[in-house]
Design a protein around this motif. Structure first.
Motif, PDB file in Angstrom:
ATOM      1  N   LEU A   1       5.438  26.331  48.031  1.00 49.29           N
ATOM      2  CA  LEU A   1       4.486  26.243  46.932  1.00 49.29           C
ATOM      3  C   LEU A   1       5.160  25.763  45.646  1.00 49.29           C
ATOM      4  O   LEU A   1       6.327  26.059  45.403  1.00 49.29           O
ATOM      5  CB  LEU A   1       3.846  27.613  46.671  1.00 49.29           C
ATOM      6  CG  LEU A   1       3.154  28.300  47.853  1.00 49.29           C
ATOM      7  CD1 LEU A   1       2.588  29.645  47.411  1.00 49.29           C
ATOM      8  CD2 LEU A   1       2.059  27.409  48.431  1.00 49.29           C
ATOM      9  N   THR A   2       4.401  25.049  44.839  1.00 51.14           N
ATOM     10  CA  THR A   2       4.870  24.713  43.496  1.00 51.14           C
ATOM     11  C   THR A   2       4.813  25.984  42.643  1.00 51.14           C
ATOM     12  O   THR A   2       4.158  26.964  43.010  1.00 51.14           O
ATOM     13  CB  THR A   2       3.976  23.640  42.852  1.00 51.14           C
ATOM     14  OG1 THR A   2       2.672  24.195  42.621  1.00 51.14           O
ATOM     15  CG2 THR A   2       3.868  22.409  43.743  1.00 51.14           C
ATOM     16  N   PRO A   3       5.492  25.996  41.492  1.00 55.32           N
ATOM     17  CA  PRO A   3       5.414  27.184  40.634  1.00 55.32           C
ATOM     18  C   PRO A   3       3.987  27.586  40.274  1.00 55.32           C
ATOM     19  O   PRO A   3       3.649  28.772  40.242  1.00 55.32           O
ATOM     20  CB  PRO A   3       6.207  26.762  39.392  1.00 55.32           C
ATOM     21  CG  PRO A   3       7.220  25.794  39.922  1.00 55.32           C
ATOM     22  CD  PRO A   3       6.487  25.021  40.980  1.00 55.32           C
ATOM     23  N   LYS A   4       3.115  26.614  40.009  1.00 46.89           N
ATOM     24  CA  LYS A   4       1.741  26.945  39.634  1.00 46.89           C
ATOM     25  C   LYS A   4       0.953  27.478  40.833  1.00 46.89           C
ATOM     26  O   LYS A   4       0.168  28.425  40.711  1.00 46.89           O
ATOM     27  CB  LYS A   4       1.041  25.718  39.044  1.00 46.89           C
ATOM     28  CG  LYS A   4       1.702  25.220  37.756  1.00 46.89           C
ATOM     29  CD  LYS A   4       1.654  26.285  36.672  1.00 46.89           C
ATOM     30  CE  LYS A   4       2.291  25.820  35.372  1.00 46.89           C
ATOM     31  NZ  LYS A   4       3.766  25.856  35.400  1.00 46.89           N
ATOM     32  N   GLU A   5       1.154  26.898  42.005  1.00 47.19           N
ATOM     33  CA  GLU A   5       0.489  27.401  43.208  1.00 47.19           C
ATOM     34  C   GLU A   5       0.941  28.826  43.507  1.00 47.19           C
ATOM     35  O   GLU A   5       0.128  29.693  43.849  1.00 47.19           O
ATOM     36  CB  GLU A   5       0.793  26.479  44.397  1.00 47.19           C
ATOM     37  CG  GLU A   5       0.155  25.106  44.283  1.00 47.19           C
ATOM     38  CD  GLU A   5       0.771  24.087  45.224  1.00 47.19           C
ATOM     39  OE1 GLU A   5       0.289  22.949  45.254  1.00 47.19           O
ATOM     40  OE2 GLU A   5       1.759  24.423  45.930  1.00 47.19           O
ATOM     41  N   PHE A   6       2.239  29.074  43.351  1.00 49.46           N
ATOM     42  CA  PHE A   6       2.767  30.416  43.565  1.00 49.46           C
ATOM     43  C   PHE A   6       2.142  31.385  42.568  1.00 49.46           C
ATOM     44  O   PHE A   6       1.730  32.490  42.926  1.00 49.46           O
ATOM     45  CB  PHE A   6       4.288  30.405  43.401  1.00 49.46           C
ATOM     46  CG  PHE A   6       4.943  31.735  43.655  1.00 49.46           C
ATOM     47  CD1 PHE A   6       5.418  32.060  44.916  1.00 49.46           C
ATOM     48  CD2 PHE A   6       5.090  32.669  42.635  1.00 49.46           C
ATOM     49  CE1 PHE A   6       6.024  33.292  45.160  1.00 49.46           C
ATOM     50  CE2 PHE A   6       5.689  33.897  42.865  1.00 49.46           C
ATOM     51  CZ  PHE A   6       6.147  34.212  44.131  1.00 49.46           C
ATOM     52  N   GLY A   7       2.052  30.987  41.305  1.00 49.74           N
ATOM     53  CA  GLY A   7       1.483  31.850  40.285  1.00 49.74           C
ATOM     54  C   GLY A   7       0.033  32.193  40.544  1.00 49.74           C
ATOM     55  O   GLY A   7      -0.402  33.335  40.344  1.00 49.74           O
ATOM     56  N   VAL A   8      -0.740  31.204  40.988  1.00 49.77           N
ATOM     57  CA  VAL A   8      -2.154  31.454  41.314  1.00 49.77           C
ATOM     58  C   VAL A   8      -2.265  32.449  42.466  1.00 49.77           C
ATOM     59  O   VAL A   8      -3.041  33.412  42.408  1.00 49.77           O
ATOM     60  CB  VAL A   8      -2.865  30.134  41.667  1.00 49.77           C
ATOM     61  CG1 VAL A   8      -4.236  30.408  42.279  1.00 49.77           C
ATOM     62  CG2 VAL A   8      -3.016  29.267  40.419  1.00 49.77           C
ATOM     63  N   LEU A   9      -1.489  32.228  43.529  1.00 48.26           N
ATOM     64  CA  LEU A   9      -1.542  33.131  44.673  1.00 48.26           C
ATOM     65  C   LEU A   9      -1.092  34.538  44.279  1.00 48.26           C
ATOM     66  O   LEU A   9      -1.698  35.538  44.685  1.00 48.26           O
ATOM     67  CB  LEU A   9      -0.663  32.593  45.804  1.00 48.26           C
ATOM     68  CG  LEU A   9      -0.703  33.394  47.120  1.00 48.26           C
ATOM     69  CD1 LEU A   9      -2.119  33.411  47.692  1.00 48.26           C
ATOM     70  CD2 LEU A   9       0.273  32.805  48.133  1.00 48.26           C
ATOM     71  N   GLU A  10      -0.038  34.630  43.474  1.00 53.09           N
ATOM     72  CA  GLU A  10       0.461  35.925  43.010  1.00 53.09           C
ATOM     73  C   GLU A  10      -0.626  36.684  42.246  1.00 53.09           C
ATOM     74  O   GLU A  10      -0.871  37.873  42.497  1.00 53.09           O
ATOM     75  CB  GLU A  10       1.673  35.710  42.111  1.00 53.09           C
ATOM     76  CG  GLU A  10       2.225  36.977  41.465  1.00 53.09           C
ATOM     77  CD  GLU A  10       3.346  36.691  40.492  1.00 53.09           C
ATOM     78  OE1 GLU A  10       3.849  37.658  39.873  1.00 53.09           O
ATOM     79  OE2 GLU A  10       3.721  35.514  40.320  1.00 53.09           O
ATOM     80  N   LEU A  11      -1.299  36.002  41.337  1.00 52.29           N
ATOM     81  CA  LEU A  11      -2.314  36.669  40.521  1.00 52.29           C
ATOM     82  C   LEU A  11      -3.517  37.077  41.358  1.00 52.29           C
ATOM     83  O   LEU A  11      -4.083  38.164  41.168  1.00 52.29           O
ATOM     84  CB  LEU A  11      -2.745  35.754  39.376  1.00 52.29           C
ATOM     85  CG  LEU A  11      -3.689  36.353  38.335  1.00 52.29           C
ATOM     86  CD1 LEU A  11      -3.155  37.663  37.781  1.00 52.29           C
ATOM     87  CD2 LEU A  11      -3.905  35.361  37.195  1.00 52.29           C
ATOM     88  N   LEU A  12      -3.918  36.250  42.301  1.00 44.73           N
ATOM     89  CA  LEU A  12      -5.048  36.597  43.165  1.00 44.73           C
ATOM     90  C   LEU A  12      -4.723  37.823  44.026  1.00 44.73           C
ATOM     91  O   LEU A  12      -5.551  38.720  44.185  1.00 44.73           O
ATOM     92  CB  LEU A  12      -5.434  35.415  44.045  1.00 44.73           C
ATOM     93  CG  LEU A  12      -6.105  34.229  43.337  1.00 44.73           C
ATOM     94  CD1 LEU A  12      -6.317  33.077  44.313  1.00 44.73           C
ATOM     95  CD2 LEU A  12      -7.429  34.643  42.715  1.00 44.73           C
ATOM     96  N   LEU A  13      -3.515  37.871  44.584  1.00 44.32           N
ATOM     97  CA  LEU A  13      -3.136  39.028  45.392  1.00 44.32           C
ATOM     98  C   LEU A  13      -3.037  40.282  44.537  1.00 44.32           C
ATOM     99  O   LEU A  13      -3.453  41.364  44.964  1.00 44.32           O
ATOM    100  CB  LEU A  13      -1.818  38.773  46.118  1.00 44.32           C
ATOM    101  CG  LEU A  13      -1.942  38.305  47.579  1.00 44.32           C
ATOM    102  CD1 LEU A  13      -2.482  36.874  47.619  1.00 44.32           C
ATOM    103  CD2 LEU A  13      -0.599  38.370  48.302  1.00 44.32           C
ATOM    104  N   ALA A  14      -2.501  40.153  43.330  1.00 47.29           N
ATOM    105  CA  ALA A  14      -2.355  41.316  42.454  1.00 47.29           C
ATOM    106  C   ALA A  14      -3.696  41.831  41.959  1.00 47.29           C
ATOM    107  O   ALA A  14      -3.798  42.978  41.522  1.00 47.29           O
ATOM    108  CB  ALA A  14      -1.466  40.953  41.262  1.00 47.29           C
ATOM    109  N   SER A  15      -4.732  40.993  42.048  1.00 42.67           N
ATOM    110  CA  SER A  15      -6.055  41.380  41.550  1.00 42.67           C
ATOM    111  C   SER A  15      -6.865  42.166  42.580  1.00 42.67           C
ATOM    112  O   SER A  15      -7.943  42.672  42.259  1.00 42.67           O
ATOM    113  CB  SER A  15      -6.831  40.126  41.118  1.00 42.67           C
ATOM    114  OG  SER A  15      -6.160  39.478  40.055  1.00 42.67           O
ATOM    115  N   HIS A  16      -6.374  42.250  43.830  1.00 43.15           N
ATOM    116  CA  HIS A  16      -6.988  43.105  44.869  1.00 43.15           C
ATOM    117  C   HIS A  16      -8.490  42.867  45.024  1.00 43.15           C
ATOM    118  O   HIS A  16      -9.294  43.801  45.017  1.00 43.15           O
ATOM    119  CB  HIS A  16      -6.727  44.579  44.563  1.00 43.15           C
ATOM    120  CG  HIS A  16      -5.288  44.941  44.434  1.00 43.15           C
ATOM    121  ND1 HIS A  16      -4.416  44.883  45.506  1.00 43.15           N
ATOM    122  CD2 HIS A  16      -4.546  45.305  43.357  1.00 43.15           C
ATOM    123  CE1 HIS A  16      -3.206  45.237  45.100  1.00 43.15           C
ATOM    124  NE2 HIS A  16      -3.255  45.484  43.810  1.00 43.15           N
TER     125      HIS A  16
END
Length: 220
Positions: free
Chosen positions: A150-165
C-alpha cells in the motif's frame, strides 16, 4: 496517523518528516514555536514531535500551551540534553514522552506509535477485521497471509477505517487525518485513494460507501 514536527533546525526537521512519511504517516512541519501552535490549533494531529530547545517561543512554552488548550495530540519532546532532570522537567510540563538527541530513527517511529495507541480510547497495536490486519508498530498491512503493498495514503485510510470499528468515516475526516496540510479539499483525492485501495483487496466490497456520509467496513 497525522504528525506535526516542530523543529527549528531545518535539516533536522526535514529529515524527521521524510522518515515519518516513509513510515506511512502524514506529516506537517513548523520551524518555530509560534508556527507550531498555529498549526496545532488549525489541524487535528495524533502526535506532535516537539524540539524543546526552540528559540523565541521555547518548547516548554509550546507544550504548556498545548496542554492548557486541551489539545488531544500526544507530545514527544526532543532535546539535546538527556539528563534525568531534563526528562523529569519535560514530563512535568505535560509531554507524554521524551527522547534525547541523537536518537535511532526506528525508536522515534516506535515511540510515536506507542503514544498514539495509548490515546483514549486505547488503540490496540494490531487492528483486525475479516481477514484484514494492520500492524501499527511495524506499519504493515495484511490480508490473510498476503502482505498488502500500500501507498502511505492507502495505508492511512485502511488504518483509520479499521480503528473506527464499523463507524462511518467521512471523506473530510479522512482528508484531515491521513493527508497533510497541503491537501486540496476540493479534489477527488480521497475517492481515488479509496478506489485504489479497494482494487488491492481480494474483496473490494468490504469497504462500503455510505451515500452522502463517507466510508465504513462491512460488518464481519
Amino acid at each position: 496517523m497525522r504528525v506535526l514536527v516542530i523543529e527549528d533546525d531545518v535539516e533536522m526537521a526535514e529529515a524527521v518528516a521524510d522518515g515519518l512519511r516513509r513510515a506511512r504517516m502524514a506529516v506537517d512541519v513548523a520551524y518555530d514555536g509560534r508556527g507550531g501552535l498555529e498549526r496545532a490549533e488549525q489541524n487535528d494531529y495524533d502526535a506532535i514531535v516537539l524540539d524543546r530547545d526552540l528559540p523565541g517561543v521555547h518548547g516548554d512554552q509550546v507544550c504548556a500551551a498545548l496542554v492548557a488548550a486541551g489539545n488531544r495530540a500526544r507530545v514527544l519532546m526532543l532535546t539535546a540534553a538527556g539528563t534525568s532532570q531534563d526528562l523529569v522537567e519535560g514530563l512535568a510540563i505535560g509531554a507524554d514522552d521524551y527522547l534525547p538527541k541523537p536518537f535511532d530513527f526506528p525508536v522515534l517511529v516506535a515511540r510515536i506509535g506507542a503514544l498514539v495507541r495509548r490515546a483514549q480510547p486505547a488503540i490496540p497495536p494490531v487492528l483486525r477485521h475479516s481477514g484484514l490486519m494492520v500492524d501499527l508498530a511495524r506499519r504493515r498491512a495484511y490480508e490473510g497471509e498476503r502482505t498488502l503493498e500500500l501507498t502511505p495514503k492507502e495505508f492511512g485510510v485502511l488504518e483509520l477505517l479499521l480503528a473506527s470499528h464499523g463507524r462511518t468515516v467521512s471523506a473530510e475526516e479522512l482528508l484531515e487525518r491521513v493527508w497533510d496540510e497541503f491537501a486540496d479539499p476540493f479534489t477527488r483525492t480521497v475517492t481515488v485513494t479509496v478506489s485504489r485501495l479497494r482494487a488491492k483487496l481480494s474483496d473490494p466490497s468490504i469497504i462500503e460507501t455510505v451515500a452522502g456520509a463517507g466510508y465504513r467496513l462491512r460488518s464481519a
